[in-house]
Design a protein around this motif. Structure first.
Motif, short mmCIF file in Angstrom:
data_model
loop_
_atom_site.label_atom_id
_atom_site.label_comp_id
_atom_site.label_asym_id
_atom_site.label_seq_id
_atom_site.Cartn_x
_atom_site.Cartn_y
_atom_site.Cartn_z
N ASN A 283 0.84 -1.22 0.00
CA ASN A 283 0.00 0.00 0.00
C ASN A 283 0.87 1.26 0.00
N GLN A 284 1.92 1.26 0.82
CA GLN A 284 2.80 2.42 0.87
C GLN A 284 3.54 2.61 -0.45
N GLN B 167 1.07 4.18 -2.79
CA GLN B 167 0.92 5.60 -2.47
C GLN B 167 2.16 6.39 -2.88
N SER C 288 1.93 7.13 -6.44
CA SER C 288 0.94 8.19 -6.64
C SER C 288 1.52 9.54 -6.27
N TYR C 289 2.23 9.61 -5.13
CA TYR C 289 2.86 10.86 -4.72
C TYR C 289 3.94 11.28 -5.70
#
Length: 191
Positions: free
Chosen positions: A28-29, A32, A35-36
């Motif tokens: 998940n990280q 993310q 995405s970031y």
């Protein structure tokens, strides 16, 4: 031994569950993070599109402030109604034309763009050739009173003047009535 196997089995399940939880959290990280990373790249691209302010901005600001001070000084003058009318008549005399002040109005206060100004108006009748009237208007606009504005100008020539040749029309004497307004930031009613 049964309890021991059961305990080892429970411990293995707990360790696998912990690794599974940690692994899911890591995935998940990582998602993310991707995405970031995309958001950061988009923001960086947008920042590059923003134009940089000019390097001479301080110089332009100083020049604008100097112009503002000059305009404010131009709006402050102490001349009486008679001085203003005499200035207009002297300007007419410089180019040998006849100018007659028809009416004057008292100083009034007017608001223009949220600024209050004192305004003096005079109506002048000028009799001259077209070139002389154009020269007179030019001298008025560039003369001593830089806040002088010609609000209206009505020109009348002799009947049938449009039928004449252009060289004959240029020499004709015409009459112009003009309303002139003088703006100042202070009321100057010296008589």
């Amino acid at each position: 031994m049964n309890t021991r196997n059961l305990l080892i089995f429970a411990l293995v399940i707990a360790v696998l569950a912990a690794y599974g939880f940690i692994g899911m959290n890591y995935l998940n990280q990582r998602s993310q993070n991707d995405s970031y990373g995309t958001q950061i790249a988009d923001a960086s691209a947008q920042l590059l599109q923003i134009t940089q302010p000019p390097t001479d901005l301080d110089i332009k600001l100083a020049a604008a402030q100097d112009r503002l001070v000059a305009v404010q000084k131009a709006l402050v003058f102490s001349a009486s109604d008679i001085d203003i009318v005499n200035n207009i008549l002297e300007t007419a005399a410089k180019i040998d034309i006849v100018a007659v002040p028809l009416t004057t109005q008292p100083w009034v206060q007017e608001t223009v763009s949220n600024q209050v100004y004192s305004v003096f108006r005079v109506i002048i009748q000028v009799t001259a050739t077209y070139q002389q009237i154009a020269a007179f208007i030019n001298l008025l606009e560039t003369g001593q009173t830089s806040t002088m504005i010609i609000e209206s100008l009505n020109v009348a020539g002799p009947a049938g003047a449009l039928l004449l040749e252009s060289s004959e029309r240029a020499a004709l004497t015409i009459t112009a009535n003009m309303q002139i307004a003088i703006y100042t930031s202070l009321i100057k009613q010296v008589s």
